[in-house]
Design a protein around this motif. Sequence first.
Motif, short mmCIF file in Angstrom:
data_model
loop_
_atom_site.label_atom_id
_atom_site.label_comp_id
_atom_site.label_asym_id
_atom_site.label_seq_id
_atom_site.Cartn_x
_atom_site.Cartn_y
_atom_site.Cartn_z
N SER A 124 12.80 6.77 -18.71
CA SER A 124 14.43 6.40 -17.80
C SER A 124 14.23 7.23 -16.77
O SER A 124 14.38 8.25 -17.08
N ARG A 125 14.77 7.03 -16.35
CA ARG A 125 15.35 7.24 -14.71
C ARG A 125 15.96 9.13 -14.60
O ARG A 125 15.41 10.25 -14.46
N GLU A 126 17.19 8.82 -16.00
CA GLU A 126 17.76 9.74 -15.80
C GLU A 126 17.33 10.96 -16.86
O GLU A 126 17.13 12.50 -16.62
N TYR A 127 15.57 10.79 -17.21
CA TYR A 127 15.49 12.23 -18.18
C TYR A 127 13.72 11.90 -16.81
O TYR A 127 13.10 13.20 -17.53
N SER A 128 13.76 11.51 -15.97
CA SER A 128 12.54 11.60 -15.63
C SER A 128 12.42 12.79 -14.69
O SER A 128 10.93 13.17 -14.47
N PHE A 129 13.17 13.17 -14.28
CA PHE A 129 12.62 14.73 -13.99
C PHE A 129 12.98 16.01 -14.95
O PHE A 129 12.49 16.82 -15.11
N ILE A 130 13.13 15.22 -16.40
CA ILE A 130 13.25 16.80 -17.17
C ILE A 130 11.41 16.51 -18.26
O ILE A 130 11.15 16.36 -18.32
N SER A 131 11.76 18.28 -17.89
CA SER A 131 10.78 18.63 -18.98
C SER A 131 10.60 20.09 -19.83
O SER A 131 11.68 21.04 -19.31
N SER A 132 10.38 20.08 -20.37
CA SER A 132 10.11 21.72 -20.95
C SER A 132 9.87 22.87 -20.43
O SER A 132 10.99 23.95 -20.92
N SER A 133 8.60 22.67 -19.44
CA SER A 133 9.12 23.67 -18.98
C SER A 133 10.20 24.25 -17.99
O SER A 133 10.47 25.07 -17.60
#
Length: 165
Positions: A124-133
Amino acid sequence: MKIAVYPGSFDPITNGHLDIVYRCLDIFDIIYIAIAVNSSKKTLFTLEERKELIEKVINTKAELKKKVKVVVFTNLLVNFAKEVNAKTIIRGIRAVTDFEYEYAIYQVNRELAPEIDTFFLMASREYSFISSSIIKEVARYGKILENYAPQEVNQALLKKFGYIK
Ligand code: ADP
Protein backbone atom coordinates in the motif's frame (compact mmCIF):
# COMPACT_ATOMS: atom_id res chain seq x y z
CA MET A 1 -10.00 -24.58 3.55
CA LYS A 2 -7.69 -22.04 1.90
CA ILE A 3 -4.36 -22.11 3.68
CA ALA A 4 -1.47 -19.75 2.93
CA VAL A 5 2.04 -19.23 4.19
CA TYR A 6 3.52 -15.75 4.55
CA PRO A 7 7.26 -16.33 4.94
CA GLY A 8 9.92 -13.81 5.87
CA SER A 9 12.55 -12.78 8.36
CA PHE A 10 10.23 -10.40 10.24
CA ASP A 11 13.19 -8.83 12.04
CA PRO A 12 11.00 -7.23 13.36
CA ILE A 13 7.44 -7.26 11.97
CA THR A 14 6.37 -3.86 10.59
CA ASN A 15 3.09 -2.22 9.67
CA GLY A 16 3.99 -3.02 6.06
CA HIS A 17 4.00 -6.75 6.83
CA LEU A 18 0.77 -6.40 8.81
CA ASP A 19 -0.91 -4.54 5.96
CA ILE A 20 -0.24 -7.53 3.71
CA VAL A 21 -1.71 -9.88 6.34
CA TYR A 22 -4.83 -7.73 6.80
CA ARG A 23 -5.44 -7.62 3.08
CA CYS A 24 -5.21 -11.41 2.91
CA LEU A 25 -7.73 -12.06 5.68
CA ASP A 26 -10.72 -12.14 3.33
CA ILE A 27 -8.92 -14.35 0.83
CA PHE A 28 -7.55 -17.13 3.06
CA ASP A 29 -8.97 -19.12 5.97
CA ILE A 30 -5.64 -19.69 7.69
CA ILE A 31 -2.47 -17.63 7.26
CA TYR A 32 0.78 -18.92 8.68
CA ILE A 33 3.25 -16.14 9.36
CA ALA A 34 6.31 -18.31 8.92
CA ILE A 35 9.60 -17.02 10.28
CA ALA A 36 12.50 -18.27 8.24
CA VAL A 37 15.74 -19.46 9.76
CA ASN A 38 18.03 -17.69 7.36
CA SER A 39 21.66 -18.38 8.04
CA SER A 40 22.91 -15.72 5.62
CA LYS A 41 21.04 -12.89 7.36
CA LYS A 42 22.31 -11.54 10.66
CA THR A 43 19.23 -10.64 12.65
CA LEU A 44 18.74 -8.19 15.50
CA PHE A 45 16.06 -10.26 17.23
CA THR A 46 16.37 -13.98 17.92
CA LEU A 47 13.85 -16.36 16.38
CA GLU A 48 12.05 -16.65 19.72
CA GLU A 49 11.93 -12.88 20.16
CA ARG A 50 10.55 -12.38 16.65
CA LYS A 51 7.90 -15.06 17.19
CA GLU A 52 6.92 -13.64 20.57
CA LEU A 53 6.65 -10.11 19.16
CA ILE A 54 4.42 -11.20 16.28
CA GLU A 55 2.23 -13.22 18.66
CA LYS A 56 1.90 -10.23 20.97
CA VAL A 57 0.73 -8.07 18.07
CA ILE A 58 -1.63 -10.73 16.69
CA ASN A 59 -3.20 -11.34 20.08
CA THR A 60 -4.26 -7.71 20.43
CA LYS A 61 -6.37 -7.89 17.26
CA ALA A 62 -9.37 -10.24 17.28
CA GLU A 63 -9.62 -10.42 13.49
CA LEU A 64 -5.99 -11.50 13.23
CA LYS A 65 -6.17 -13.90 16.16
CA LYS A 66 -8.92 -15.87 14.43
CA LYS A 67 -6.97 -16.71 11.29
CA VAL A 68 -3.27 -16.11 11.81
CA LYS A 69 -0.77 -18.57 13.26
CA VAL A 70 2.89 -17.79 13.90
CA VAL A 71 5.47 -20.48 13.25
CA VAL A 72 9.19 -20.90 12.74
CA PHE A 73 10.27 -23.11 9.87
CA THR A 74 13.65 -24.64 9.29
CA ASN A 75 13.12 -26.65 6.11
CA LEU A 76 12.67 -25.62 2.50
CA LEU A 77 9.72 -23.21 2.19
CA VAL A 78 7.73 -25.34 -0.26
CA ASN A 79 8.19 -28.38 1.97
CA PHE A 80 6.94 -26.44 4.94
CA ALA A 81 3.95 -25.27 2.87
CA LYS A 82 3.13 -28.88 1.98
CA GLU A 83 3.41 -29.91 5.62
CA VAL A 84 0.70 -27.48 6.63
CA ASN A 85 -1.38 -28.12 3.49
CA ALA A 86 -0.87 -24.62 2.14
CA LYS A 87 -1.30 -24.17 -1.59
CA THR A 88 -0.25 -20.55 -1.58
CA ILE A 89 2.76 -18.51 -0.57
CA ILE A 90 2.11 -14.82 0.13
CA ARG A 91 4.76 -12.20 -0.66
CA GLY A 92 4.68 -8.42 -0.72
CA ILE A 93 6.35 -6.22 -3.30
CA ARG A 94 7.41 -2.67 -2.54
CA ALA A 95 9.55 -1.50 -5.43
CA VAL A 96 11.13 -2.81 -8.59
CA THR A 97 14.08 -3.87 -6.50
CA ASP A 98 11.83 -6.34 -4.62
CA PHE A 99 10.41 -7.58 -7.91
CA GLU A 100 13.62 -9.03 -9.32
CA TYR A 101 14.38 -11.00 -6.18
CA GLU A 102 10.79 -12.15 -5.71
CA TYR A 103 10.48 -13.24 -9.32
CA ALA A 104 13.58 -15.42 -9.04
CA ILE A 105 12.37 -17.06 -5.83
CA TYR A 106 8.95 -17.57 -7.38
CA GLN A 107 10.46 -19.42 -10.35
CA VAL A 108 12.53 -21.65 -8.08
CA ASN A 109 9.55 -22.46 -5.89
CA ARG A 110 7.42 -23.32 -8.93
CA GLU A 111 10.18 -25.59 -10.16
CA LEU A 112 10.39 -27.32 -6.78
CA ALA A 113 6.65 -27.57 -6.24
CA PRO A 114 4.45 -26.71 -9.25
CA GLU A 115 1.31 -27.28 -7.17
CA ILE A 116 2.16 -24.38 -4.87
CA ASP A 117 1.67 -20.90 -6.24
CA THR A 118 2.73 -17.47 -5.00
CA PHE A 119 0.29 -14.67 -4.38
CA PHE A 120 1.92 -11.24 -4.74
CA LEU A 121 0.48 -8.08 -3.26
CA MET A 122 1.86 -4.64 -4.03
CA ALA A 123 2.61 -2.61 -0.91
CA SER A 124 0.00 0.00 0.00
CA ARG A 125 1.23 3.51 -0.76
CA GLU A 126 1.56 4.53 2.90
CA TYR A 127 3.66 1.47 3.70
CA SER A 128 5.74 1.15 0.58
CA PHE A 129 8.84 2.72 2.12
CA ILE A 130 8.69 0.77 5.35
CA SER A 131 11.25 -1.94 5.93
CA SER A 132 12.53 -3.73 9.00
CA SER A 133 16.02 -2.40 8.17
CA ILE A 134 14.91 1.25 8.24
CA ILE A 135 13.14 1.02 11.58
CA LYS A 136 16.15 -0.79 13.09
CA GLU A 137 18.55 1.84 11.78
CA VAL A 138 16.51 4.67 13.29
CA ALA A 139 15.93 2.85 16.60
CA ARG A 140 19.67 2.31 16.94
CA TYR A 141 19.84 6.06 17.61
CA GLY A 142 16.92 6.02 20.03
CA LYS A 143 14.30 7.31 17.59
CA ILE A 144 11.01 5.70 16.67
CA LEU A 145 8.98 6.14 13.50
CA GLU A 146 5.52 5.99 15.08
CA ASN A 147 3.46 4.64 12.19
CA TYR A 148 6.01 2.21 10.86
CA ALA A 149 5.55 -0.59 13.36
CA PRO A 150 3.18 -1.62 16.16
CA GLN A 151 3.80 -0.15 19.60
CA GLU A 152 4.99 -3.51 20.98
CA VAL A 153 7.67 -3.60 18.29
CA ASN A 154 8.78 -0.02 18.91
CA GLN A 155 9.14 -0.76 22.62
CA ALA A 156 11.13 -3.90 21.90
CA LEU A 157 13.46 -1.95 19.60
CA LEU A 158 14.15 0.74 22.20
CA LYS A 159 14.76 -1.96 24.78
CA LYS A 160 17.09 -3.87 22.48
CA PHE A 161 19.22 -0.78 21.93
CA GLY A 162 19.22 0.03 25.65
CA TYR A 163 17.11 3.20 25.55
CA ILE A 164 14.45 1.83 27.93
CA LYS A 165 14.41 -0.92 30.53
P1 ADP B 1 12.67 -11.59 3.57
O1 ADP B 1 13.93 -11.64 4.38
O2 ADP B 1 12.17 -12.94 3.13
O3 ADP B 1 12.66 -10.57 2.46
P2 ADP B 1 11.04 -9.78 5.12
O4 ADP B 1 10.65 -10.00 6.53
O5 ADP B 1 11.96 -8.65 4.84
O6 ADP B 1 11.59 -11.16 4.63
O7 ADP B 1 9.74 -9.59 4.24
C1 ADP B 1 8.78 -10.60 4.10
C2 ADP B 1 7.86 -10.27 2.93
O8 ADP B 1 7.14 -9.07 3.20
C3 ADP B 1 8.55 -10.02 1.61
O9 ADP B 1 7.73 -10.50 0.57
C4 ADP B 1 8.68 -8.52 1.55
O10 ADP B 1 8.78 -8.06 0.22
C5 ADP B 1 7.35 -8.14 2.18
N1 ADP B 1 7.38 -6.79 2.74
C6 ADP B 1 8.29 -6.27 3.59
N2 ADP B 1 8.00 -4.99 3.91
C7 ADP B 1 6.85 -4.71 3.25
C8 ADP B 1 6.03 -3.53 3.14
N3 ADP B 1 6.36 -2.39 3.76
N4 ADP B 1 4.93 -3.60 2.36
C9 ADP B 1 4.63 -4.74 1.70
N5 ADP B 1 5.34 -5.87 1.75
C10 ADP B 1 6.46 -5.86 2.51
